[in-house]
Design an enzyme around this catalytic site. Structure first.
Site, PDB file in Angstrom:
ATOM      1  N   SER A 111       0.803  -1.222   0.000  1.00  0.00           N
ATOM      2  CA  SER A 111       0.000   0.000   0.000  1.00  0.00           C
ATOM      3  C   SER A 111       0.837   1.272   0.000  1.00  0.00           C
ATOM      4  CB  SER A 111      -0.968   0.003   1.186  1.00  0.00           C
ATOM      5  OG  SER A 111      -0.282   0.216   2.388  1.00  0.00           O
ATOM      6  N   LYS A 133       0.508   4.174   6.882  1.00  0.00           N
ATOM      7  CA  LYS A 133      -0.143   5.045   5.893  1.00  0.00           C
ATOM      8  C   LYS A 133       0.353   6.476   6.056  1.00  0.00           C
ATOM      9  CE  LYS A 133      -3.170   2.088   4.029  1.00  0.00           C
ATOM     10  NZ  LYS A 133      -2.435   0.935   4.612  1.00  0.00           N
TER      11      LYS A 133
END
Lengths: 201, 201
Positions: A121, A158
């Site tokens: 990600s 993230k």
DNA sequence: CCGCATACTGTATAAATTTACAGTATGTTA
DNA sequence: TAACATACTGTAAATTTATACAGTATGCGG
């Protein structure tokens, strides 16, 4: 640790330097010679003072028995945190796998541990599956920082962003969706990413 | 360094471990106790053998006078190689900028230096502009390895591939073109990439 | 002004540590 | 098969090193 006098700090610094340089702690005589004492006992008493104040540890009856905190044992280096189980603190003993001999202060701010990143990600930020993310423990993050966040049971890496009331956790890969965290949701910022280490290419 | 026997290697390993653990080299008696010798002299002779073979250095007449190579002085850590000027060897003193306290043996094979990567040509391999590439010195490379190559005056990081007679240096970014090196062209493989270090994210 | 910590000099000694010497046994090389 | 390196046991110095004790001087808090 009690506060040291200027002289004591000088002496501690010299001991650190000398230990690093020679690969072993100095003797009383070496300390005295280096600091210009004509009496070995001056060195002895300085060491006693440093030990009394907790700056060093002395090993009685042992040659060169001066221990600098962090120098001995496995106190230096960074631990790699493995899979983090549900509901457990990230730095629980069970998760610590390998220790890498890296100076935590190499990163700014200093790293507290290494986290094995899984998934793609954050690919476009140059963080690949299996990379080690150097993490600085912190309960909060600033806009745009890469964070280690815990959402309920899951730990994820993230990019952090705050929009109106919600927090957005942005992936760096178009194949992944941003995570929107609304007020009241179980979001815990574990730390911020301060570097990346990849072993093998 | 002459080759060590199995026993000697065991002993050297123990000395390394113990020095790391306690912050100082062991005495002959400690070595003997740990290895199960009933005679201190067994330790002495092993140390002599190790010194004779260049595996350690002994400081005569000094307590705990065992020096492990790389342990003392500023021999540990990895240097960051800066901009490499035309025609000069990559490890010339002038190019060495900062030294980072990282164990070179953390990488496989062990790293010899860190190279500051410039440009985005290896972006999709997770190597970004400004990253530090851990490089193992080697004059040759195998298919698919990431290499540090010198083409005439320029030093570049690319993926190595051999096709028929030519060597292809492949970028990991569609915006860049592969470099085809024909036999006779000035190609020098400086080393292979064995890891990546990014300070800051 | 007294007690106490700092910051030393100087002397002495016990214990830790290195190091030499005398052996034994085994395997490898010339 | 003799010379030699390895891998030990055991004993005995010589030297290094830690550490105790006796002083001197200075500055600081009460």
């Amino acid at each position: 640790m009690l506060s040291l006098t200027d002289r004591q700090r000088q002496i501690l610094d010299w001991i650190r330097q000398e230990t690093e340089r020679s690969g072993r702690p100095p003797t009383r005589a070496e300390l005295a010679a280096a600091l210009g004492f004509r009496s070995i006992n001056a060195a002895e008493e300085h060491l006693r003072a440093l030990a009394r104040k907790g700056a060093i540890r002395l090993i009685p009856g042992s040659a060169r028995g001066i221990q600098l905190p962090g120098e001995a044992a496995g106190e230096t280096g960074l631990w790699v945190v493995g899979r983090v189980a549900a509901g457990q603190p990230i730095l629980a003993r069970e998760h610590l796998t390998v220790r890498h001999p890296i100076d935590p202060r190499m990163f700014r701010p200093a790293a507290d541990y290494l986290l094995t990143v899984s998934g793609e990600s954050m690919r476009d930020a140059g963080i690949l599956d299996g990379d080690l993310l150097a993490v600085h423990k912190s309960p909060e993050a600033r806009e745009g920082q890469i964070v280690v966040a815990r959402l309920g049971d899951e730990v994820t890496v993230k990019r952090f962003s705050r929009r109106q009331d919600a927090v957005w956790l942005l992936p760096e890969n178009p194949a992944y969706q941003p995570i929107v965290v609304h007020p009241g949701d179980e979001l815990v910022i574990e730390g911020i990413g301060v570097g990346v280490l990849r072993l093998g290419t």
